[in-house]
Scaffold this motif. Structure first.
Motif, PDB file in Angstrom:
ATOM      1  N   PHE A 147      -4.822  -5.544  -3.465  1.00  0.00           N
ATOM      2  CA  PHE A 147      -5.534  -4.334  -3.100  1.00  0.00           C
ATOM      3  C   PHE A 147      -6.547  -3.919  -4.160  1.00  0.00           C
ATOM      4  O   PHE A 147      -7.624  -3.515  -3.844  1.00  0.00           O
ATOM      5  CB  PHE A 147      -4.538  -3.187  -2.861  1.00  0.00           C
ATOM      6  N   GLY A 148      -6.217  -3.955  -5.370  1.00  0.00           N
ATOM      7  CA  GLY A 148      -7.072  -3.501  -6.457  1.00  0.00           C
ATOM      8  C   GLY A 148      -6.248  -3.448  -7.722  1.00  0.00           C
ATOM      9  O   GLY A 148      -6.250  -4.365  -8.521  1.00  0.00           O
ATOM     10  N   ALA A 149      -5.507  -2.364  -7.888  1.00  0.00           N
ATOM     11  CA  ALA A 149      -4.634  -2.237  -9.042  1.00  0.00           C
ATOM     12  C   ALA A 149      -3.271  -2.864  -8.768  1.00  0.00           C
ATOM     13  O   ALA A 149      -2.533  -3.174  -9.682  1.00  0.00           O
ATOM     14  CB  ALA A 149      -4.454  -0.766  -9.414  1.00  0.00           C
ATOM     15  N   PHE A 150      -2.961  -3.069  -7.481  1.00  0.00           N
ATOM     16  CA  PHE A 150      -1.643  -3.548  -7.099  1.00  0.00           C
ATOM     17  C   PHE A 150      -1.736  -4.787  -6.218  1.00  0.00           C
ATOM     18  O   PHE A 150      -2.751  -5.040  -5.587  1.00  0.00           O
ATOM     19  CB  PHE A 150      -0.882  -2.464  -6.330  1.00  0.00           C
ATOM     20  N   GLU A 151      -0.647  -5.505  -6.169  1.00  0.00           N
ATOM     21  CA  GLU A 151      -0.526  -6.680  -5.311  1.00  0.00           C
ATOM     22  C   GLU A 151       0.835  -6.582  -4.626  1.00  0.00           C
ATOM     23  O   GLU A 151       1.811  -6.156  -5.240  1.00  0.00           O
ATOM     24  CB  GLU A 151      -0.594  -7.932  -6.177  1.00  0.00           C
ATOM     25  N   LEU A 152       0.880  -6.950  -3.365  1.00  0.00           N
ATOM     26  CA  LEU A 152       2.131  -6.935  -2.628  1.00  0.00           C
ATOM     27  C   LEU A 152       2.537  -8.372  -2.337  1.00  0.00           C
ATOM     28  O   LEU A 152       1.777  -9.132  -1.736  1.00  0.00           O
ATOM     29  CB  LEU A 152       1.957  -6.152  -1.323  1.00  0.00           C
ATOM     30  N   LEU A 160      -5.448   5.313  -6.478  1.00  0.00           N
ATOM     31  CA  LEU A 160      -4.151   4.656  -6.645  1.00  0.00           C
ATOM     32  C   LEU A 160      -3.213   5.034  -5.500  1.00  0.00           C
ATOM     33  O   LEU A 160      -2.503   4.179  -4.956  1.00  0.00           O
ATOM     34  CB  LEU A 160      -3.531   5.026  -7.991  1.00  0.00           C
ATOM     35  N   GLN A 161      -3.222   6.300  -5.121  1.00  0.00           N
ATOM     36  CA  GLN A 161      -2.355   6.743  -4.024  1.00  0.00           C
ATOM     37  C   GLN A 161      -2.744   6.065  -2.716  1.00  0.00           C
ATOM     38  O   GLN A 161      -1.872   5.672  -1.934  1.00  0.00           O
ATOM     39  CB  GLN A 161      -2.405   8.263  -3.866  1.00  0.00           C
ATOM     40  N   ASP A 162      -4.046   5.910  -2.481  1.00  0.00           N
ATOM     41  CA  ASP A 162      -4.499   5.210  -1.275  1.00  0.00           C
ATOM     42  C   ASP A 162      -3.973   3.780  -1.256  1.00  0.00           C
ATOM     43  O   ASP A 162      -3.528   3.279  -0.218  1.00  0.00           O
ATOM     44  CB  ASP A 162      -6.022   5.205  -1.183  1.00  0.00           C
ATOM     45  N   GLU A 163      -4.027   3.106  -2.400  1.00  0.00           N
ATOM     46  CA  GLU A 163      -3.515   1.736  -2.492  1.00  0.00           C
ATOM     47  C   GLU A 163      -2.014   1.705  -2.237  1.00  0.00           C
ATOM     48  O   GLU A 163      -1.510   0.831  -1.513  1.00  0.00           O
ATOM     49  CB  GLU A 163      -3.803   1.138  -3.862  1.00  0.00           C
ATOM     50  N   LEU A 164      -1.284   2.643  -2.815  1.00  0.00           N
ATOM     51  CA  LEU A 164       0.160   2.688  -2.607  1.00  0.00           C
ATOM     52  C   LEU A 164       0.507   2.972  -1.150  1.00  0.00           C
ATOM     53  O   LEU A 164       1.464   2.393  -0.612  1.00  0.00           O
ATOM     54  CB  LEU A 164       0.794   3.728  -3.529  1.00  0.00           C
TER      55      LEU A 164
END
Length: 74
Positions: free
Chosen positions: A4-9, A56-60
């Motif tokens: 996503f950007g800062a995170f990966e699933l 960040l919240q949008d990514e989460l």
């Protein structure tokens, strides 16, 4: 993997013998001199940090939705 950007699933689909599994990883960070991990750039105003937190919240939220779908398929 879903980046996503800062995170990966990381999604591992389930099988008849093993349940599905999901884990989130932090991709974008800066390590400070004190060893802490920073997940936003340095912000010099409330508006800047609010924008970073909102992103960040949008990514989460997106990660949560993809994880929900992964477990529904299982």
């Amino acid at each position: 993997m879903h980046v996503f950007g800062a995170f990966e699933l990381d999604i591992q689909p389930g099988t008849p013998d093993n349940p599905a599994s999901v884990r989130a990883a932090l991709l974008r960070y800066t390590r400070g001199e004190d060893g802490r991990l920073y997940i936003t750039p340095e912000c010099t105003s409330y508006e800047e940090i609010e924008g970073q937190i909102n992103a960040l919240q949008d990514e989460l939220d997106e990660i949560r939705e993809r994880a929900r779908r992964a477990f529904q398929v299982a």
